[in-house]
Write a protein that holds these residues in place. Structure first.
Motif, PDB file in Angstrom:
ATOM      1  N   SER A 132     -23.456 -31.546  68.987  1.00  0.00           N
ATOM      2  CA  SER A 132     -23.649 -32.156  67.679  1.00  0.00           C
ATOM      3  C   SER A 132     -25.108 -32.627  67.654  1.00  0.00           C
ATOM      4  O   SER A 132     -25.541 -33.328  68.576  1.00  0.00           O
ATOM      5  N   ILE A 133     -25.906 -32.212  66.703  1.00  0.00           N
ATOM      6  CA  ILE A 133     -25.506 -31.354  65.593  1.00  0.00           C
ATOM      7  C   ILE A 133     -25.235 -29.934  66.091  1.00  0.00           C
ATOM      8  O   ILE A 133     -25.586 -29.598  67.219  1.00  0.00           O
ATOM      9  N   MET A 188     -17.967 -37.949  62.738  1.00  0.00           N
ATOM     10  CA  MET A 188     -17.871 -37.552  64.137  1.00  0.00           C
ATOM     11  C   MET A 188     -18.972 -36.586  64.555  1.00  0.00           C
ATOM     12  O   MET A 188     -19.016 -36.175  65.711  1.00  0.00           O
ATOM     13  N   GLY A 189     -19.841 -36.188  63.607  1.00  0.00           N
ATOM     14  CA  GLY A 189     -21.021 -35.409  63.987  1.00  0.00           C
ATOM     15  C   GLY A 189     -21.015 -33.949  63.615  1.00  0.00           C
ATOM     16  O   GLY A 189     -21.861 -33.193  64.102  1.00  0.00           O
ATOM     17  N   ASN A 233     -28.720 -38.175  60.789  1.00  0.00           N
ATOM     18  CA  ASN A 233     -27.310 -38.556  60.866  1.00  0.00           C
ATOM     19  C   ASN A 233     -27.201 -39.902  61.561  1.00  0.00           C
ATOM     20  O   ASN A 233     -28.193 -40.421  62.094  1.00  0.00           O
ATOM     21  N   ALA A 234     -26.021 -40.495  61.523  1.00  0.00           N
ATOM     22  CA  ALA A 234     -25.865 -41.868  62.010  1.00  0.00           C
ATOM     23  C   ALA A 234     -24.462 -42.059  62.554  1.00  0.00           C
ATOM     24  O   ALA A 234     -23.513 -41.379  62.143  1.00  0.00           O
ATOM     25  N   TRP A 272     -31.788 -38.662  64.798  1.00  0.00           N
ATOM     26  CA  TRP A 272     -32.298 -37.361  64.342  1.00  0.00           C
ATOM     27  C   TRP A 272     -31.639 -36.306  65.225  1.00  0.00           C
ATOM     28  O   TRP A 272     -31.780 -36.335  66.452  1.00  0.00           O
ATOM     29  N   ASN A 273     -30.912 -35.410  64.587  1.00  0.00           N
ATOM     30  CA  ASN A 273     -30.235 -34.352  65.338  1.00  0.00           C
ATOM     31  C   ASN A 273     -29.367 -34.937  66.454  1.00  0.00           C
ATOM     32  O   ASN A 273     -29.307 -34.405  67.566  1.00  0.00           O
ATOM     33  N   SER A 274     -28.715 -36.052  66.145  1.00  0.00           N
ATOM     34  CA  SER A 274     -27.839 -36.758  67.099  1.00  0.00           C
ATOM     35  C   SER A 274     -28.581 -37.191  68.361  1.00  0.00           C
ATOM     36  O   SER A 274     -28.014 -37.188  69.458  1.00  0.00           O
TER      37      SER A 274
END
Length: 479
Positions: A111-112, A192-193, A219-220, A243-245
């Motif tokens: 994830s991502i 959850m991603g 994402n958060a 950023w990008n998990s």
């Protein structure tokens, strides 16, 4: 960063997912095109968290592959002129930062999910295998395609049950920056991603070419210290902005050679907007969700606000050497594992209460009486599986940052395709601020209570200071 000259060696190989693979089924119905393939494409998997660099295509329309920070591009195969990809929706473990792992849902081990790259005019066939405990779907965010392929479970087609594989197939009718994510139990699955980028390069290689093309997905998560699974019911109080998990200081830098034309594409699948600010440059906005911005309609910025569910692309010419910060300008979004109920202690004398607390907790460290910067330099015991609120070190001390923050590193002579971290920039002599140890001038102060704007002369200089609002060289300060 790691090159993928030997891309296959960097991935865990997974069995071909055919009819004999544990009951995985290929579903064909009116909502999906029938296929003529003899089996599923291999489901490539990435387990590391480093940025993987994809080589330029050896056949077909040439383009500059995108660079997904701390991510990778999904391989494909060509079957009778159709590009075939295989996405696997599944539980994953993602290292958000060194010392912190999250139990998420994602695609192909991460994830991502992996970035999908193709070219305008291509026909793509995307196999989606569901290894989640509930049904899912994939919505191709922003793309123009048949209604039945749009990926809204229950509306476009029945949701994909656990253990099944569905096929999406459509033509790429326009170039641009797109995203993919579930449209089935969306609140849970996105929290959850589950998300990724879908990049469609122009069919004309001469249209808006760039030398470096970076992807950042905003994402958060809300993950309590010591725990591993995000709280999916959170609406606003997220404590890990990524950023990008990934969270700073474990977000890779954007490495650029001087003279490069650089594009940065930013997508936002969080629940709030993010003003992305880059230091050292002004740039022009060249793309939105709807497509490319015509040259006469582009506008200059140093900060571009990314709305929820939206994408923006901007470009600049890398002419200024240095290490330049790039970050969300909401200050709480450059922090990690924040406790939102912590009171403000600025100006408070905590001496007495600290003595009492240490009777019960000898390692207690009082902070916050003079601000929170001391957290950037202190090392204190933390709960398992979390990170400090402020972290990261630069060449001159703690950066006091976290979350949505990285560095654009512009250097001379970096070869095309080289994204290795060049280290910290050495500023030339005379280009940094220095300590003043000489005599300080007296401060001039306003003396007209009626508000006329006139100021009293400095007692030490015996000269009349300029009227407030007029241009002046300002050896004093007005208050």
């Amino acid at each position: 960063m790691t090159s993928i000259k030997h891309f296959a060696a960097m991935m865990s190989r997974r069995q071909l997912l055919g009819a004999a693979a544990g009951g995985t089924a290929l579903v064909s119905a009116t909502a999906w095109a029938k296929t003529t393939n003899m089996g599923l494409p291999e489901a490539a998997v990435m387990e590391g968290a480093g940025t993987q660099i994809t080589p330029p295509p050896s056949t077909g329309v040439p383009y500059t592959p995108v660079v997904t920070l701390n991510g990778w591009t999904l391989p494909f195969r060509t079957n009778n002129g159709v590009k075939e990809f295989h996405l696997v929706a599944e539980p994953v473990e993602r290292e958000l930062a060194e010392g912190m792992t999250a139990y998420l849902w994602g695609y192909n081990g991460q994830s991502i999910g992996p970035t999908i790259e193709a070219v305008e005019g291509d026909r793509v066939r995307i196999f989606v295998t569901n290894r989640l405990p509930e049904h899912t779907s994939v919505h191709w965010h922003g793309m123009i395609l048949p209604s039945g392929m749009d990926g809204v479970g229950g509306l476009s087609h029945p949701a994909i049950p656990p253990g099944k594989t569905y096929v999406y197939e459509f033509d790429l009718v326009k170039s641009g920056t797109f995203m993919y994510h579930p449209h089935a139990d969306e609140m849970v699955q996105m929290a959850m991603g589950m998300m990724g980028f879908f990049i469609v390069h122009p069919k004309d290689p001469a249209f808006m070419p760039v030398d470096r093309d970076f992807l950042i997905m905003l994402n958060a998560f809300d993950i309590d210290p010591g725990s591993y699974v995000p709280k999916v019911m959170t609406m606003t109080d997220f404590n890990l902005w990524t950023w990008n998990s990934r969270i700073f200081p474990n977000i890779d830098p954007l490495v650029v050679s001087k003279g490069d034309r650089v594009r940065v594409r930013v997508g936002n699948l969080t629940m709030t907007n993010h003003p992305i600010h880059m230091h050292g440059y002004d740039f022009e906005v060249t793309g939105t969700d709807g497509g490319w911005v015509r040259p006469e309609a582009r506008w200059p910025e140093v900060t571009i606000d990314i709305p929820v569910g939206a994408m923006r692309a901007y470009e600049f010419d890398a002419v200024h050497l240095g290490d330049w910060a790039i970050h969300c300008h909401k200050s709480h979004h450059t922090m990690n594992a924040m406790g939102h109920d912590v009171p403000t202690f600025i100006g408070a004398d905590k001496t007495s209460v600290s003595r009492k607390i240490r009777l019960l907790q000898p390692d207690y460290m009082p902070m916050g009486s003079t601000g929170m910067a001391e957290m950037g330099a202190m090392e204190m015991p933390l709960p398992d599986n979390t990170v400090p609120m402020m972290t990261g070190w630069g060449p001159y001390g703690p950066l006091e940052m976290g979350g949505m923050f990285s560095v654009v590193k512009v250097r001379e002579g970096i070869a095309a395709g080289d994204y290795a971290d060049p280290g910290w920039y050495e500023n030339p002599p005379g280009t940094q601020p220095w300590e003043w140890t000489g005599e300080m001038p007296d401060v001039t102060r306003a003396s007209d209570p009626a508000g006329s704007g006139a100021v009293a002369p400095s007692s030490s200089q015996g000269q009349t200071a300029p009227v407030m609002g007029e241009g002046h060289s300002g050896h004093g300060q007005h208050h």
